[in-house]
Scaffold this motif. Structure first.
Motif, PDB file in Angstrom:
ATOM      1  N   ASP A 189      -2.465   5.445  -7.165  1.00  0.00           N
ATOM      2  CA  ASP A 189      -1.550   6.589  -7.249  1.00  0.00           C
ATOM      3  C   ASP A 189      -1.841   7.546  -6.092  1.00  0.00           C
ATOM      4  N   ARG A 190      -0.841   7.747  -5.206  1.00  0.00           N
ATOM      5  CA  ARG A 190      -0.948   8.759  -4.147  1.00  0.00           C
ATOM      6  C   ARG A 190       0.113   9.847  -4.346  1.00  0.00           C
ATOM      7  N   ALA A 191       0.560  10.007  -5.582  1.00  0.00           N
ATOM      8  CA  ALA A 191       1.581  11.015  -5.874  1.00  0.00           C
ATOM      9  C   ALA A 191       1.042  12.131  -6.758  1.00  0.00           C
ATOM     10  N   PHE A 192       0.308  11.760  -7.796  1.00  0.00           N
ATOM     11  CA  PHE A 192      -0.151  12.749  -8.786  1.00  0.00           C
ATOM     12  C   PHE A 192      -1.663  12.942  -8.686  1.00  0.00           C
TER      13      PHE A 192
ATOM     14  N   ARG B 135      -3.185  14.275  -1.944  1.00  0.00           N
ATOM     15  CA  ARG B 135      -2.521  12.988  -1.760  1.00  0.00           C
ATOM     16  C   ARG B 135      -2.408  12.580  -0.294  1.00  0.00           C
ATOM     17  N   GLN B 136      -2.649  13.525   0.634  1.00  0.00           N
ATOM     18  CA  GLN B 136      -2.661  13.156   2.049  1.00  0.00           C
ATOM     19  C   GLN B 136      -3.834  12.231   2.369  1.00  0.00           C
ATOM     20  N   LYS B 137      -4.974  12.447   1.698  1.00  0.00           N
ATOM     21  CA  LYS B 137      -6.192  11.735   2.091  1.00  0.00           C
ATOM     22  C   LYS B 137      -6.807  10.879   0.983  1.00  0.00           C
TER      23      LYS B 137
ATOM     24  N   ALA C 110       0.858  -1.187   0.000  1.00  0.00           N
ATOM     25  CA  ALA C 110       0.000   0.000   0.000  1.00  0.00           C
ATOM     26  C   ALA C 110       0.894   1.237   0.000  1.00  0.00           C
ATOM     27  N   PRO C 111       0.615   2.210  -0.881  1.00  0.00           N
ATOM     28  CA  PRO C 111       1.529   3.344  -1.016  1.00  0.00           C
ATOM     29  C   PRO C 111       1.370   4.372   0.096  1.00  0.00           C
ATOM     30  N   ALA C 112       2.487   4.957   0.503  1.00  0.00           N
ATOM     31  CA  ALA C 112       2.468   6.130   1.364  1.00  0.00           C
ATOM     32  C   ALA C 112       2.238   7.365   0.489  1.00  0.00           C
ATOM     33  N   VAL C 113       2.206   8.538   1.100  1.00  0.00           N
ATOM     34  CA  VAL C 113       2.071   9.782   0.332  1.00  0.00           C
ATOM     35  C   VAL C 113       3.250   9.904  -0.637  1.00  0.00           C
ATOM     36  N   SER C 114       2.966  10.392  -1.856  1.00  0.00           N
ATOM     37  CA  SER C 114       3.969  10.550  -2.917  1.00  0.00           C
ATOM     38  C   SER C 114       4.513   9.212  -3.413  1.00  0.00           C
TER      39      SER C 114
END
Length: 480
Positions: free
Chosen positions: A276-279, A283-285, A261-265
């Motif tokens: 995608d939690r980067a673009f 992306r925080q939430k 599971a991805p972290a922020v960015s």
């Protein structure tokens, strides 16, 4: 995928190469277009080449017809008056030609550096990919995603399509998907990609670079001057270290990819979905769904990582989520890359002849269980303890072929002594059929017989393609 003649974009005004004495080192895929492009821009070109075989003579005749001087069988001597050397990527930095150039204060560029400097003012940006393994697949996935977004693009660079042809040809591109080897990056000091990725790092080509640190540093050049994103592999901290060391444009971000599971960015995987939690806006939430793991062919772990890296580069260029999904669905891998050949008596036979080093073989072995492993060939100085120790629990049996098979046999004795091993001491054309026959004897229904040699092929075969073809032919004979 169009590539025009390199003479089609000759500038009408004065050229920085006009009257300059340039030595092109090495003919082949890169040397020929480099010599032509420089000659067309008014340079006084001398092409030198170590070899003097039929192909080199044919290429020399083509250049001499244009008025270019060619010296075959002499790649060591610096031609008198040389002001710049443009080298084929494979030429090692310690060659006498380059030592002489260093003493004379003559700069050395690679074909990638030349292509970068010859781009026009409205040239397509480069999304650049390097790494020990997975480069070609990732670049092809990236090109497929970019095309799905309606962009004019091509997969170029170390993939077989000359960057010079792409940059100087008649076809206009919106963006290029560029595969770069460590050799090419070594000779490309001014390259500045829009976004770049180092997929992974493992010992390779150390005879060329001299050390692992030098090899990693050359890979890390892909991040220099990045504009939007430096994409790194969360599972390989050395790639993130290279991002930290890079001098990038203001506002460029570090973006990770992970099978977790991805972290922020970061881009990652949640419940079988690439996200995608980067673009994304917040992306925080929030996260954007891009595709399903089942959209990737084949969905082996290292191939999912390749897809995430390609998606990150595409997203950095503003590509919408749907194009990522459509591009991955449309992508079909090249031959001999974890390719399912056939099922015979409930056993799957998989050809990953392209796994020519231990890092690639370990990634391949991680995709299946239980496995009858066919391995061996030319080790190129590789050590096999870590590979065998990490993969031992997956092995039903092992069949060894090739010149350096004893190195793998010894590692198996140390780390997997209970695994049965068949050692084939033959290199004739029937060796692969015997290897597959022995593997069939060891395998049980539900197993995978995996050709992932962890070695180069040239002791028994022309290349990894021929080795994979021999495996596939043997499997078909077995099935018949």
């Amino acid at each position: 995928m169009g590539s025009g003649q390199v003479t089609s974009s000759v500038p009408s005004g004065p050229s920085e190469f006009q009257g300059k004495h340039v030595t092109v080192a090495g003919l082949g895929v890169s040397g020929l277009p480099a010599a032509k492009a420089l000659h067309a821009r008014g340079a006084i070109v001398t092409a030198v080449n170590d070899g003097d075989d039929a192909r080199a003579r044919e290429q020399a005749a083509e250049l001499e017809a244009l008025g270019i001087t060619v010296r075959l069988g002499d790649g060591a001597t610096l031609p008198e008056g040389t002001e710049l050397i443009v080298t084929a990527p494979g030429w090692q930095p310690d060659k006498p030609l380059f030592l002489a150039a260093e003493q004379a204060g003559v700069p050395v560029w690679g074909d990638v550096e030349l292509a970068w400097r010859l781009r026009g003012p409205d040239a397509a940006p480069w999304l650049a990919v390097t790494g020990t393994n997975g480069k070609t697949t990732t670049v092809q996935m990236l090109a497929s995603i970019l095309k799905a977004a309606g962009l004019r693009t091509a997969a170029v660079g170390n993939i077989g399509v000359s960057l010079l042809d792409a940059v100087l040809g008649d076809e206009k591109y919106d963006v290029l998907a560029v595969e770069l080897s460590s050799y090419q990056l070594h000779w490309a000091p001014s390259l500045r990609a829009y976004s770049g990725v180092v997929l992974n790092l493992a010992p390779d080509h150390l005879d060329w670079h001299g050390s692992m640190d030098a090899y990693a540093a050359d890979k890390g050049r892909i991040y220099e001057g990045n504009k939007v994103a430096c994409v790194y592999n969360v599972a390989d901290p050395r790639t993130e270290d290279l991002v930290r060391e890079a001098d990038v444009e203001e506002g460029c971000r570090a973006v990770g990819f992970t099978l977790q599971a991805p972290a922020v960015s970061q881009l990652g995987v949640v419940d079988g979905i690439l996200v995608d939690r980067a673009f994304v806006e917040n992306r925080q939430k929030s996260a954007q769904e891009l595709a399903e793991v089942s959209d990737i062919d084949p969905p082996a772990p290292h191939n999912i990582a390749n897809a995430l890296a390609a998606a990150a580069l595409a997203r950095s260029f503003g590509v919408p989520a749907q194009a990522v999904r459509d591009g991955l669905r449309a992508f079909k891998p090249d031959a001999h890359r974890i390719a399912h050949v056939a099922d015979v008596d409930g056993v799957a036979y998989v050809d990953d002849s392209k796994a020519t080093n231990t890092h690639a073989a370990e990634a391949s072995l991680a995709a299946y269980e239980p496995i009858v492993w066919i391995a061996g060939g030319l080790a190129k100085g590789a050590e096999f303890d870590e590979l065998v120790a990490n993969s031992a629990k997956r092995l039903r049996g092992v069949v060894l072929i090739g010149a350096d098979r004893a190195l793998i046999r010894e590692a198996l004795a140390r780390h997997a002594p209970e695994v049965p091993v068949v050692d084939l001491d033959r290199t004739d054309t029937g060796a692969m059929l015997q290897a597959v026959t022995e593997a069939k004897r060891l395998a049980r229904p539900g197993d995978t017989v995996l050709l992932a040699p962890a070695c180069a092929s040239m002791d028994m075969f022309t290349n990894y393609n021929q080795r994979g073809d021999a495996f596939a032919a043997a499997v078909r004979e077995l099935g018949a």
